[in-house]
Design an enzyme around this catalytic site. Structure first.
Site, PDB file in Angstrom:
ATOM      1  N   SER A   1      -1.334  -7.205   3.525  1.00  0.00           N
ATOM      2  CA  SER A   1      -2.558  -6.383   3.551  1.00  0.00           C
ATOM      3  C   SER A   1      -3.596  -6.898   4.535  1.00  0.00           C
ATOM      4  O   SER A   1      -3.784  -8.110   4.689  1.00  0.00           O
ATOM      5  CB  SER A   1      -3.160  -6.391   2.142  1.00  0.00           C
ATOM      6  OG  SER A   1      -4.473  -5.907   2.169  1.00  0.00           O
TER       7      SER A   1
ATOM      8  N   GLU B   1      -6.515  -6.949   3.858  1.00  0.00           N
ATOM      9  CA  GLU B   1      -7.479  -7.676   3.031  1.00  0.00           C
ATOM     10  C   GLU B   1      -7.343  -9.194   3.241  1.00  0.00           C
ATOM     11  O   GLU B   1      -8.281  -9.940   2.994  1.00  0.00           O
ATOM     12  CB  GLU B   1      -7.248  -7.291   1.561  1.00  0.00           C
ATOM     13  CG  GLU B   1      -8.234  -7.840   0.559  1.00  0.00           C
ATOM     14  CD  GLU B   1      -9.623  -7.211   0.565  1.00  0.00           C
ATOM     15  OE1 GLU B   1      -9.817  -6.152   1.201  1.00  0.00           O
ATOM     16  OE2 GLU B   1     -10.517  -7.794  -0.057  1.00  0.00           O
TER      17      GLU B   1
ATOM     18  N   TYR C   1      -7.476 -11.022  -4.930  1.00  0.00           N
ATOM     19  CA  TYR C   1      -6.384 -10.183  -4.413  1.00  0.00           C
ATOM     20  C   TYR C   1      -5.995 -10.611  -3.001  1.00  0.00           C
ATOM     21  O   TYR C   1      -4.804 -10.780  -2.695  1.00  0.00           O
ATOM     22  CB  TYR C   1      -6.817  -8.704  -4.420  1.00  0.00           C
ATOM     23  CG  TYR C   1      -5.887  -7.787  -3.660  1.00  0.00           C
ATOM     24  CD1 TYR C   1      -4.735  -7.282  -4.245  1.00  0.00           C
ATOM     25  CD2 TYR C   1      -6.151  -7.429  -2.328  1.00  0.00           C
ATOM     26  CE1 TYR C   1      -3.870  -6.443  -3.537  1.00  0.00           C
ATOM     27  CE2 TYR C   1      -5.300  -6.591  -1.621  1.00  0.00           C
ATOM     28  CZ  TYR C   1      -4.160  -6.111  -2.223  1.00  0.00           C
ATOM     29  OH  TYR C   1      -3.311  -5.295  -1.519  1.00  0.00           O
TER      30      TYR C   1
END
Ligand code: NAP
Ligand code: GDD
Length: 330
Positions: free
Chosen positions: A126, A128, A150
């Site tokens: 990801s 992220e 996460y």
């Protein structure tokens, strides 16, 4: 003979689109579902009766289930899409997030190493992981600085995939995907939430759209484009990692404004309410990806623009609210 694909997270946005895509390519698709008191299969309604689609029971938290399934199925391709995928929840459930989203990857890789080491493995990494970005735009070489439990868990999942490739010579790849959206997105994610609540405002079912930070910038693409990239990554001669992104960034506020404009509401501020409950303890302010490598090596590029994406999502919510249509029809 048809190839066999094993998908974790098949009930999610990406898993369901990937299953559609692989079935259209004549794969036998095995989708892993975990036990829930009420089965949530609404994204799969269009393929549940397809004889080439098989639901199988397992959980990323349970190694024995993964080993049992891979021993039975012996897939050619494994797509590990399952995760606790909502960033906000990762502060509320950081240990569970680490268990599924980080350690779950090692459990999958170990099961593959033991049961079907010749298979090809895709890990859902990801953007992220870039978090408080150290370089703009972000590429495969940009260092990670995750900003949420996460993001930290995804960075572990990414590096353990690289490590298994290098340690055991497995065909293990990561797609570093930037945000991708669709009418099948969970209602808690900001684009679907905006599309849904704007449609409700338009139809007189709600007074205001309630959101957190409007300043965050994201590189938003269309989920159907992104599952094709996952497949392309596993069709290469060598395992590698790829950034998948549009190369364009917009604020949450711009998405909101465009969604309201699409239903003919220009004075969007009148219908917006800030709610601090949706602000995050640490924010990822800016994501914008450079997918040059994917374009060059995979011949992949996105087909849906930002404004088309907003229209697709708002139109879908209007249709759902007006016709009580099923999400899986889109
Ligand atoms: P999603 O809609 O939230 O789907 C997540 C899936 O994971 C669901 O099928 C869920 O099953 C399953 N799952 C969760 N915990 C599990 C467990 N312990 N065992 C087995 N299955 C479990 O997510 P998505 O948007 O499709 O994303 C797919 C993957 O890509 C995720 O790993 C996500 O982190 C990653 N990713 C997404 C994006 C994006 O913008 N969408 C970008 C980069 C990376 P239930 O239905 O039972 O909950
Ligand atoms: N969810 C949500 N709800 N986000 C809001 C809201 C709100 O009410 N108001 C503002 N936001 C902001 C968040 O603070 C964040 O900056 C941005 O909208 C996007 O939030 P999400 O849609 O929840 O996505 P995300 O960027 O945190 O994470 C998604 O993309 C990642 C890839 O970069 C998820 O799909 C992750 O699984 C994925 O890895």
């Amino acid at each position: 003979m048809s190839k066999k694909a094993f998908i974790t997270g098949v009930t999610g946005q990406d898993g369901s689109y990937l299953a559609d895509f692989l079935l259209s390519k004549d794969y036998q698709v095995y989708g892993m579902v975990r036990r829930t008191s009420t089965p949530i299969l609404e994204r799969l309604t269009n393929i549940l009766s397809n004889p080439n689609f098989h639901l199988v029971n397992g959980d990323l938290a349970d190694s024995s289930s993964l080993i049992r399934l891979l021993n039975e199925i012996k897939p050619d391709e494994i797509y590990n899409l399952a995760a606790q995928s909502f960033v906000q929840t990762s502060w509320e459930e950081p240990i569970l997030t680490g268990d599924y989203t980080a350690l779950g990857v090692t459990r999958m890789l170990e099961a593959m190493r033991l049961c079907c080491p010749q298979a090809k493995f895709y890990q859902a990494s990801s953007s992220e992981m870039f978090g408080k970005v150290l370089q703009t735009p972000q590429t495969e070489k940009t260092p990670f600085y995750p900003r949420s439990p996460y993001g930290v868990a995804k960075a572990y999942g990414h590096f353990i995939t690289v490590n298994y490739r290098e340690s055991y010579n497995l065909f293990a790849c990561s797609g570093i995907l930037f945000n991708h959206e669709s009418p099948r997105r969970g209602l808690e994610f900001v684009t679907r939430k905006i599309a849904h609540q704007v449609a409700e405002v338009k139809l007189g079912l709600r007074e205001k759209v309630e959101l957190g930070n409007l300043e965050a910038k994201r590189d938003w693409g269309y989920a159907k484009d992104y599952v094709q990239a996952m497949w392309l990554i596993l069709q290469q001669d060598k395992p590698d990692d790829y950034v998948i992104a549009t190369g364009e960034t917009h604020t949450v506020g711009e998405f909101l404004q465009a969604a309201f404009a699409h239903v003919g509401i220009e004075d969007w501020q009148t219908y917006f309410q800030h709610n601090p409950a949706f602000d995050r303890p640490a924010e990822v302010d800016l994501l914008i990806g450079d997918a040059s490598k994917a374009k060059q090596v995979l011949n992949w590029q996105p087909s849906v623009t930002f404004s088309d994406l907003v229209k697709i999502m708002v139109d879908a919510e209007m249709a759902i609210l007006q016709n009580q249509a099923k999400v899986a029809d889109f």
